[in-house]
Write an enzyme that holds these catalytic residues in place. Structure first.
Site, short mmCIF file in Angstrom:
data_model
loop_
_atom_site.label_atom_id
_atom_site.label_comp_id
_atom_site.label_asym_id
_atom_site.label_seq_id
_atom_site.Cartn_x
_atom_site.Cartn_y
_atom_site.Cartn_z
N ASP A 1 0.83 -1.19 0.00
CA ASP A 1 0.00 0.00 0.00
C ASP A 1 0.88 1.26 0.00
OD1 ASP A 1 -2.65 1.35 0.46
OD2 ASP A 1 -1.65 1.95 2.31
N GLU B 1 1.78 -0.43 -5.08
CA GLU B 1 0.88 0.67 -5.40
C GLU B 1 1.79 1.88 -5.53
OE1 GLU B 1 -3.27 2.63 -3.80
OE2 GLU B 1 -1.70 2.23 -2.34
#
Length: 706
Positions: free
Chosen positions: A338, A375
């Site tokens: 993330d 990401e």
């Protein structure tokens, strides 16, 4: 009971707790602490006992690590630390508070609770749990499915089965996922990507749903209390989260499905200086977090109040130890990082040219067969899709694929060339550093944003139930409501929405790269226009399995797309196309050729809204069929495409029309043997926002010569 240490000194490594023949070893890093007290809680003769052991800085400390050995520890046992030191957040940056009982960053379990129960013990009692290791993996081994052959299915552990319509015995749990394995197999996905599964406090949010008065929860869980401990609230038996998680992994592996974890190393649940001190801040605030060198305020590149100091050697070691543990002890197959761009920032928040953390993960020998997916952006505007790392091991969520497909399917101008680049594997992003199409994780929707059904049903976000006056969530959705905002009974609008959804899915699965879908898109799940449902622990976020039966033809369409991709290597190339578009080269020699309404005459102008391409299966080492794909991105008008002949081969081939999103299911996806024949030079009408796909097969008259 307070006690000066009379126990063996113990060892400084490994950090955390580790069983030894002589007892349980405890080791905690804290460079700037003045004093450390280990607090144990256990039962003795059935009665709860608490033992406080003050560690001696000369006996129980090696360098910056405090340690002790406790013989004959009664288990299960809970532990935590009181840590003393300076509290000067605006000066030195230290923020010690010995009134709190701090979590060990290396704890493998925390005090268990059912989902939604109040976490009353954090900071007040020992919350790290130790119990004897016991698990039989039954020879479970990593599946090591090649990334290029993967189909990723992103899901939320609770939301996947919590709705009563799931009809599972253990809703909202790891065990609930195992009860849906047959469904996942029928769909055909190769991996589940689980949204955060490490412990977090779902009750931490203070927002209220203004429409219902309901107190909202941190449903998504991007707020880690721990980098190790599986969330007990996702367990049917909260007191044994390790083994229930392992049971799920083992069952998925037996079914041929890998497990990828969405992990959060960019920030923690402690938030800003006014947030709760649960672990890192109370251990060594200046080491674990990025602080402004002048004001000592938290640098907030995560959008969540703090940012982890990922390239500090201590934090690097913590992250690597966590990754190793999930792979070795929990058998996971991959990780999605993330806001991974934060992994590339230095202690002042500057972007590093060659971040040690990013390289360390890519080069680590334990992780050599593990999927690693970035990401490739953060909350401060750093956008690194295509440039996050030049290392061939790093795949990326390709946000440009998402945006370019959405733009084309909204009828925007100047989209055809970009769409062609995405379909061909995004060579502009990955080829220059000798990476491959599979470095691109292609997606159109994810947990963050509209569902696919909402993408074609809403022009604007509808986030009022989140309690922030519709300020939260992205305003740049690149969506179009197909003529009416939200729910409607207009048959023409509904038909257009269905056609657009299926066309986007066809683009996703027929493109080079690795496709990812979010759970429920295969049967048109809606969030009623909420594009930031992070706090919605209710029907907004839970999968409504009644839609599976209601939209059975949509499910079948996705199922058939996945099967088609699995059966044909032409969609799963190892490398980029050698020929992008060379009109001088014979068609049968081109690996891919671009067309428009007429063969060999692709229009790349800004105002063009049509694209067609021919994939030549004869040019692959493993010979495959040919495919001709026609896309019409016009909002209102149908377009007529003229069909080229299949590439020349020793055996004559003919075209069969297998996909037509202008038709309703199940006629929208036909089995090859039942599909209608399309003659060379024929004119095929593709509806607005539609897709037609032809597949070549050996002509009956030529089959006998084979």
């Amino acid at each position: 009971m307070n006690q000066l240490t009379t126990f063996p000194a113990g060892l400084p490594l490994p950090l955390g707790t580790s069983p030894t023949p002589a007892g349980m070893n405890f080791a905690l890093f804290s460079r700037n602490a003045d004093a450390v007290t280990l607090i144990l809680e256990f039962k003795k003769r059935g009665k709860p006992q608490q033992l406080k052991i003050k560690l001696h800085p000369k006996i129980n400390k090696t360098g910056d690590i405090w340690h002790i050995l406790i013989p004959e520890l009664s288990m299960p046992c809970y532990y935590g630390y009181r840590i003393s030191g300076p509290f000067d957040p605006e000066g030195s940056g230290h923020a010690y508070d010995d009134s709190l009982i701090i979590l060990d960053p290396y704890a493998k379990e925390l005090r268990s609770s059912h989902w939604g129960e109040k976490w009353g013990g954090l900071g007040k009692q020992p919350c790290c749990r130790i119990q004897p290791p016991h698990y039989d993996w039954e020879d479970d081994r990593p599946l090591n499915i090649p990334l290029k052959d993967s189909v990723i299915y992103e899901l939320h552990v609770r939301g996947f089965t919590q709705d009563p319509s799931s009809h599972v015995a253990h809703p909202g749990t790891f065990k609930g996922i195992t009860e849906k394995i047959e469904y996942l197999q029928d769909l055909g996905v190769t991996a589940v990507e689980l949204m955060p599964v490490t412990e977090f406090n779902e009750n931490e949010t203070l927002f209220i749903n203004p429409e219902t008065g309901e107190k909202l929860k941190n449903y998504w869980g991007y707020s880690p209390l721990s980098f190790f401990s599986p969330k007990s609230g996702y367990c049917s038996q909260p007191k044994d989260p390790l083994n229930e998680f392992r049971d799920m992994v083992k069952a998925l592996h037996k079914a041929g499905i890998e497990v990828i974890l969405d992990i959060v190393y960019n920030h923690t649940a402690e938030g800003g200086i006014d947030g709760p001190t649960t672990s890192f801040r109370g251990i060594d605030n200046t080491i674990y977090y990025l602080l402004d060198p002048w004001t000592r305020n938290y640098l907030n590149f995560s959008g969540c109040g703090n940012t982890c100091n990922c390239n500090h050697p201590i934090v690097r070691s913590l992250i690597m130890d966590a990754l190793h543990w999930w792979v070795i002890e929990m058998h996971v197959d991959g990780f999605r990082f993330d806001l991974a761009s934060i992994l590339g920032r230095d202690s002042n928040g500057h972007v590093l040219a060659n971040p040690p953390m990013v390289e360390m993960i890519a080069e680590d020998p334990v992780l050599a067969d593990t999927k690693i997916i970035a990401e490739a952006w953060d909350a401060a505007g750093l956008y690194q899709v295509g440039s996050f790392s030049t290392h061939h091991r790093w795949a990326e969520w390709n946000g440009k694929f998402r945006d370019d497909v959405r733009s084309f399917m909204c009828g925007h101008k100047n989209t055809v060339a970009s769409l062609a680049t995405r379909i061909a594997g995004s060579s502009d992003l990955y080829q220059h550093s000798d990476r491959r199409p599979c470095n691109s994780i292609n997606f159109i929707t994810s947990h963050d944003g509209f569902t696919l059904a909402d993408l074609v049903s809403y022009n604007h976000k509808h986030n009022l139930p989140n309690g922030e006056d519709n300020r939260d969530g992205d305003n740049h959705n690149i969506s179009w409501n197909s003529g009416k905002e939200g729910p409607t009974n207009d048959k023409a609008v509904l038909a257009l929405r269905s056609r657009r959804s299926r066309t986007m899915l066809a683009i996703l699965f027929l493109s080079q790269g690795v496709p990812m879908i979010v759970a429920g898109d295969e049967f048109s799940r809606t969030q009623q226009g909420n594009n930031n449902a992070w706090c919605q622990d209710n029907e907004t976020s839970w999968l409504n399995w009644q839609l599976w039966k209601k939209n059975e033809t949509m499910f079948r369409f996705v199922q058939q797309l996945i099967r088609l991709r699995r059966e044909h290597v032409v969609f799963r190339r190892d490398d980029f196309f050698l020929t992008a578009d060379n009109a001088d080269e014979p068609l049968h020699m081109q690996e891919i050729s671009w067309h428009s309404l007429l063969p060999g005459q692709q229009n790349w102008s800004d105002g063009c809204h049509t694209l067609s391409f021919l994939l030549n299966g004869s040019q692959l080492p493993e010979e495959d069929d040919d495919f001709y794909v026609m896309l019409n991105g016009n909002i209102q008008t149908t377009k007529t495409f003229t069909i080229p002949a299949p590439p020349i081969r020793p055996h004559q081939r003919i075209w069969k029309k297998i996909i037509d999103t202008g038709l309703s299911g199940p006629e929208d996806f036909m089995e090859l043997h039942a599909a209608p024949t399309v003659k060379n030079g024929a004119r095929v009408i593709v509806p607005n926002m539609g897709c037609v796909v032809l597949q070549s097969t050996i002509a009956k008259t030529d089959k006998g010569k084979k």
